[in-house]
Design an enzyme around this catalytic site. Structure first.
Site, PDB file in Angstrom:
ATOM      1  N   ARG A 100     -62.652 -35.851  -7.281  1.00  0.00           N
ATOM      2  CA  ARG A 100     -61.600 -34.821  -7.322  1.00  0.00           C
ATOM      3  C   ARG A 100     -60.545 -35.012  -6.228  1.00  0.00           C
ATOM      4  NH1 ARG A 100     -64.339 -29.224  -8.767  1.00  0.00           N
ATOM      5  NH2 ARG A 100     -62.258 -28.814  -9.580  1.00  0.00           N
ATOM      6  N   ARG A 146     -70.589 -18.119  -8.064  1.00  0.00           N
ATOM      7  CA  ARG A 146     -69.214 -18.493  -7.725  1.00  0.00           C
ATOM      8  C   ARG A 146     -68.249 -18.043  -8.821  1.00  0.00           C
ATOM      9  NH1 ARG A 146     -68.243 -24.444  -5.631  1.00  0.00           N
ATOM     10  NH2 ARG A 146     -66.176 -23.480  -5.721  1.00  0.00           N
ATOM     11  N   CYS A 154     -66.921 -32.959  -4.968  1.00  0.00           N
ATOM     12  CA  CYS A 154     -67.936 -31.929  -5.204  1.00  0.00           C
ATOM     13  C   CYS A 154     -68.939 -32.550  -6.182  1.00  0.00           C
ATOM     14  CB  CYS A 154     -67.293 -30.668  -5.773  1.00  0.00           C
ATOM     15  SG  CYS A 154     -66.866 -30.828  -7.496  1.00  0.00           S
ATOM     16  N   ASP A 180     -64.755 -27.168 -18.939  1.00  0.00           N
ATOM     17  CA  ASP A 180     -65.584 -26.101 -18.352  1.00  0.00           C
ATOM     18  C   ASP A 180     -66.510 -25.471 -19.380  1.00  0.00           C
ATOM     19  OD1 ASP A 180     -63.034 -24.844 -16.056  1.00  0.00           O
ATOM     20  OD2 ASP A 180     -64.293 -26.625 -16.055  1.00  0.00           O
ATOM     21  N   LYS A 224     -61.487 -16.339 -13.304  1.00  0.00           N
ATOM     22  CA  LYS A 224     -61.625 -16.921 -11.957  1.00  0.00           C
ATOM     23  C   LYS A 224     -60.498 -17.922 -11.724  1.00  0.00           C
ATOM     24  CE  LYS A 224     -64.456 -20.568 -11.250  1.00  0.00           C
ATOM     25  NZ  LYS A 224     -63.816 -21.723 -10.613  1.00  0.00           N
ATOM     26  N   ASN A 225     -60.221 -18.769 -12.716  1.00  0.00           N
ATOM     27  CA  ASN A 225     -59.265 -19.854 -12.514  1.00  0.00           C
ATOM     28  C   ASN A 225     -57.811 -19.412 -12.636  1.00  0.00           C
ATOM     29  OD1 ASN A 225     -61.416 -21.454 -11.971  1.00  0.00           O
ATOM     30  ND2 ASN A 225     -61.399 -22.543 -13.919  1.00  0.00           N
TER      31      ASN A 225
HETATM   32  C1  EPZ Z   1     -59.285 -26.848 -12.388  1.00  0.00           C
HETATM   33  O1  EPZ Z   1     -59.738 -27.747 -11.386  1.00  0.00           O
HETATM   34  C2  EPZ Z   1     -60.391 -25.809 -12.546  1.00  0.00           C
HETATM   35  N1  EPZ Z   1     -60.575 -25.076 -11.283  1.00  0.00           N
HETATM   36  C3  EPZ Z   1     -61.689 -26.495 -12.958  1.00  0.00           C
HETATM   37  O2  EPZ Z   1     -62.658 -25.480 -13.183  1.00  0.00           O
HETATM   38  C4  EPZ Z   1     -61.448 -27.234 -14.272  1.00  0.00           C
HETATM   39  O3  EPZ Z   1     -62.610 -27.934 -14.628  1.00  0.00           O
HETATM   40  C5  EPZ Z   1     -60.276 -28.212 -14.110  1.00  0.00           C
HETATM   41  O4  EPZ Z   1     -59.105 -27.509 -13.645  1.00  0.00           O
HETATM   42  C6  EPZ Z   1     -59.922 -28.895 -15.424  1.00  0.00           C
HETATM   43  O5  EPZ Z   1     -59.606 -27.934 -16.386  1.00  0.00           O
HETATM   44  C7  EPZ Z   1     -59.709 -24.094 -10.978  1.00  0.00           C
HETATM   45  O6  EPZ Z   1     -58.779 -23.798 -11.707  1.00  0.00           O
HETATM   46  C8  EPZ Z   1     -59.957 -23.364  -9.677  1.00  0.00           C
HETATM   47  P1  EPZ Z   1     -57.590 -30.974 -12.339  1.00  0.00           P
HETATM   48  P2  EPZ Z   1     -58.695 -28.858 -10.798  1.00  0.00           P
HETATM   49  O7  EPZ Z   1     -56.679 -31.163 -11.183  1.00  0.00           O
HETATM   50  O8  EPZ Z   1     -57.349 -28.264 -10.711  1.00  0.00           O
HETATM   51  C9  EPZ Z   1     -58.128 -35.595 -11.482  1.00  0.00           C
HETATM   52  C10 EPZ Z   1     -64.738 -24.416 -13.028  1.00  0.00           C
HETATM   53  O9  EPZ Z   1     -65.842 -24.731 -13.467  1.00  0.00           O
HETATM   54  N2  EPZ Z   1     -57.134 -35.393 -10.407  1.00  0.00           N
HETATM   55  O10 EPZ Z   1     -57.018 -30.525 -13.660  1.00  0.00           O
HETATM   56  O11 EPZ Z   1     -59.305 -29.404  -9.560  1.00  0.00           O
HETATM   57  C11 EPZ Z   1     -59.443 -34.902 -11.191  1.00  0.00           C
HETATM   58  O12 EPZ Z   1     -60.272 -35.718 -10.388  1.00  0.00           O
HETATM   59  C12 EPZ Z   1     -63.856 -25.468 -12.372  1.00  0.00           C
HETATM   60  O13 EPZ Z   1     -64.240 -23.263 -13.092  1.00  0.00           O
HETATM   61  C13 EPZ Z   1     -56.654 -36.502  -9.719  1.00  0.00           C
HETATM   62  O14 EPZ Z   1     -57.047 -37.639  -9.986  1.00  0.00           O
HETATM   63  O15 EPZ Z   1     -58.743 -29.944 -11.947  1.00  0.00           O
HETATM   64  C14 EPZ Z   1     -60.008 -34.687 -12.569  1.00  0.00           C
HETATM   65  O16 EPZ Z   1     -60.647 -35.871 -12.986  1.00  0.00           O
HETATM   66  C15 EPZ Z   1     -64.542 -26.815 -12.279  1.00  0.00           C
HETATM   67  N3  EPZ Z   1     -55.735 -36.304  -8.726  1.00  0.00           N
HETATM   68  C16 EPZ Z   1     -58.760 -34.457 -13.428  1.00  0.00           C
HETATM   69  O17 EPZ Z   1     -57.656 -34.968 -12.670  1.00  0.00           O
HETATM   70  C17 EPZ Z   1     -55.271 -35.066  -8.398  1.00  0.00           C
HETATM   71  O18 EPZ Z   1     -54.415 -34.951  -7.496  1.00  0.00           O
HETATM   72  C18 EPZ Z   1     -58.482 -32.995 -13.752  1.00  0.00           C
HETATM   73  O19 EPZ Z   1     -58.455 -32.307 -12.516  1.00  0.00           O
HETATM   74  C19 EPZ Z   1     -55.774 -33.941  -9.104  1.00  0.00           C
HETATM   75  C20 EPZ Z   1     -56.701 -34.126 -10.115  1.00  0.00           C
END
Ligand code: EPZ
Length: 419
Positions: free
Chosen positions: A122, A398, A117, A306, A22-23
């Site tokens: 996020r 999802r 969410c 995850d 998915k990701n």
């Molecule tokens: C991706 O989300 C995945 N989703 C998530 O999977 C996964 O948990 C996450 O990466 C971490 O591995 C998809 O790929 C579609 P991040 P993403 O940006 O990109 C903070 C699932 O269950 N952050 O790596 O949104 C954020 O708040 C989902 O399949 C900022 O502060 O995750 C978090 O604490 C859930 N500012 C951390 O970084 C930003 O601009 C990691 O987020 C971006 C992120």
């Protein structure tokens, strides 16, 4: 709303086919905005999230055809609408991944702020800061981000103050059409990012440093269509590995790649679950008791956030205690009260949960709260005596395709109750 009913106590035995990730599918679909040429994605999963992404791309003006029999998705066309509306973005945060491609190709994009969410606030500040460094002018107004780069984006050296999968993907895609060289430093290294980079190269992009935390992209004038096989879903594989472990079974995860399980494989072995490479994928079995193991979630190749909820279900019935620390998201323990209703003994202190293993969980009606919490409750139900009913399984749909059918095929007593 659909529910899933299951009765635990049966060791799972047999073969579970692992689908496309998915990701990986979501950013790959967004990458189709970078070219008019058809992008053909094989091993494409059919999930609620990929259907939402398809709707989003179609309202931008692209054609998206998903042959589910052939597991092939074909995307292409020119964007006629540069707005990603709130009603779609709020359903799926990954919608923000259209921002980089639209800006790079069309010089403009208006994308609803995704909002938080269940698992956390996020923010997308890292996405925006990086795009501004590449010359974009971004205004936030009435819940939307309006980004403009009338002269196009220019290469820049972007240092991520925090590892972010989405920000790395958005900027990687934008950089492929920027003028000059872009360096992404402290980039995320998840296998889904490698997969996106390989697809972009097939489309004509120039990218170096794949698999490292430093990506170097030389912008090109345009990209063309390509055909790309989506990488298998390491989180689906890890979830079913925990199902085999928690039921004391033996399951072949067909199509899974051991190297993508990263630290998850090592931790499962420490807990008493055998995880071995096999010709067709990864073989998982448990012959002895489960042992409590401490884990801390980290960016890849560390233990995947995850997989945190799924591993907690396994630890709930292990011998001894386990400390599970969630370092990525601020609210990813919502499965804990539901597991405790099934007889688990879990205490949360800040970002850590102490799990004291019990000999047996008891089935109960429980509530799914987010995607990975949903599957962790099903895992707990597989190990519990009696009947478990998981409510609100729209969360599950999802990110998991035909989950109950895949589990029933290896012996689980599980069925979906249409809502
Ligand atoms: C991706 O989300 C995945 N989703 C998530 O999977 C996964 O948990 C996450 O990466 C971490 O591995 C998809 O790929 C579609 P991040 P993403 O940006 O990109 C903070 C699932 O269950 N952050 O790596 O949104 C954020 O708040 C989902 O399949 C900022 O502060 O995750 C978090 O604490 C859930 N500012 C951390 O970084 C930003 O601009 C990691 O987020 C971006 C992120």
């Amino acid at each position: 709303m659909d529910r899933i009913r299951l009765r635990g106590g049966r060791p799972l035995k047999g073969v579970i086919p692992i689908g496309g990730a998915k990701n990986a599918a979501l950013p790959l679909m967004a990458a189709s905005l970078l070219t008019d040429g058809p992008l053909v994605l094989t091993n494409a999963p059919a999930l609620d999230d990929t259907r939402t992404m398809a709707k989003l791309l179609e309202q931008h003006g692209l054609a998206v055809a998903h042959d589910q029999e052939a597991r092939t998705m074909t995307l292409g066309g020119t964007a006629t609408n540069l707005v990603a509306p709130y009603d779609l973005v709020r359903k799926m945060r990954a919608s923000v991944l259209v921002l980089g491609p639209l800006l790079a190709r069309y010089g403009e994009a208006k994308v609803s702020l995704p909002g938080g969410c269940a698992i956390g606030t996020r923010p997308v500040d890292l996405h925006l800061k990086g795009l501004e460094q590449m010359g974009a002018k971004i205004e936030l107004d009435s819940g939307y981000m309006t980004a403009r780069a009338p002269e196009g984006l220019r290469g820049a050296k972007v240092y991520f103050t925090q590892v972010s999968v989405g920000a790395t993907e958005n900027l990687l895609m934008a950089a492929t059409l920027a003028d000059g060289i872009t360096e992404l430093v402290n980039a995320a290294r998840e296998p889904e990012i490698d997969d996106l980079a390989h697809c972009l190269i097939a489309m004509g992009a120039k990218i170096e440093g794949i698999g490292t935390d430093r990506l170097r992209i030389e912008g090109v004038k345009s990209l063309h269509g390509a055909t790309h096989a989506i990488v298998p879903d390491r989180i689906e594989a890890g979830s079913f590995a925990c199902a085999a472990g928690i039921t004391g079974g033996e399951v072949l995860l067909q199509g899974a790649r051991l190297e993508h399980l990263g630290t998850v494989a090592r931790v499962l072995r420490e807990a008493g679950v055998e995880v071995d490479e096999a010709p067709e994928g990864v073989l998982v079995k448990r012959l002895s008791g489960l042992r409590g193991v401490d884990v801390m979630t980290e960016p890849f190749p560390g233990f995947a956030t995850d997989m945190q909820a799924q591993f907690m279900a396994l630890m709930a019935v292990a011998e001894g205690a386990s400390m599970i620390t969630e370092t990525i998201f601020e609210n990813r323990f919502m499965h804990v009260p539901e597991m405790n209703r099934m007889g688990a003994r879990i205490n949360v202190h800040g970002s850590s949960a102490i799990v004291r293993g019990v000999s047996r969980l008891s089935g109960a009606p429980v509530m799914a709260t987010d995607l990975r919490a949903s599957v962790s409750l099903i895992l707990a139900g597989l190990a519990a005596g009696g009947e478990t009913i998981v409510n609100r399984v729209y969360h599950l749909d999802r990110g998991y395709e035909r989950l109950e059918a895949k589990l029933a095929a290896v012996g689980a007593d599980i069925e979906r109750l249409p809502g």
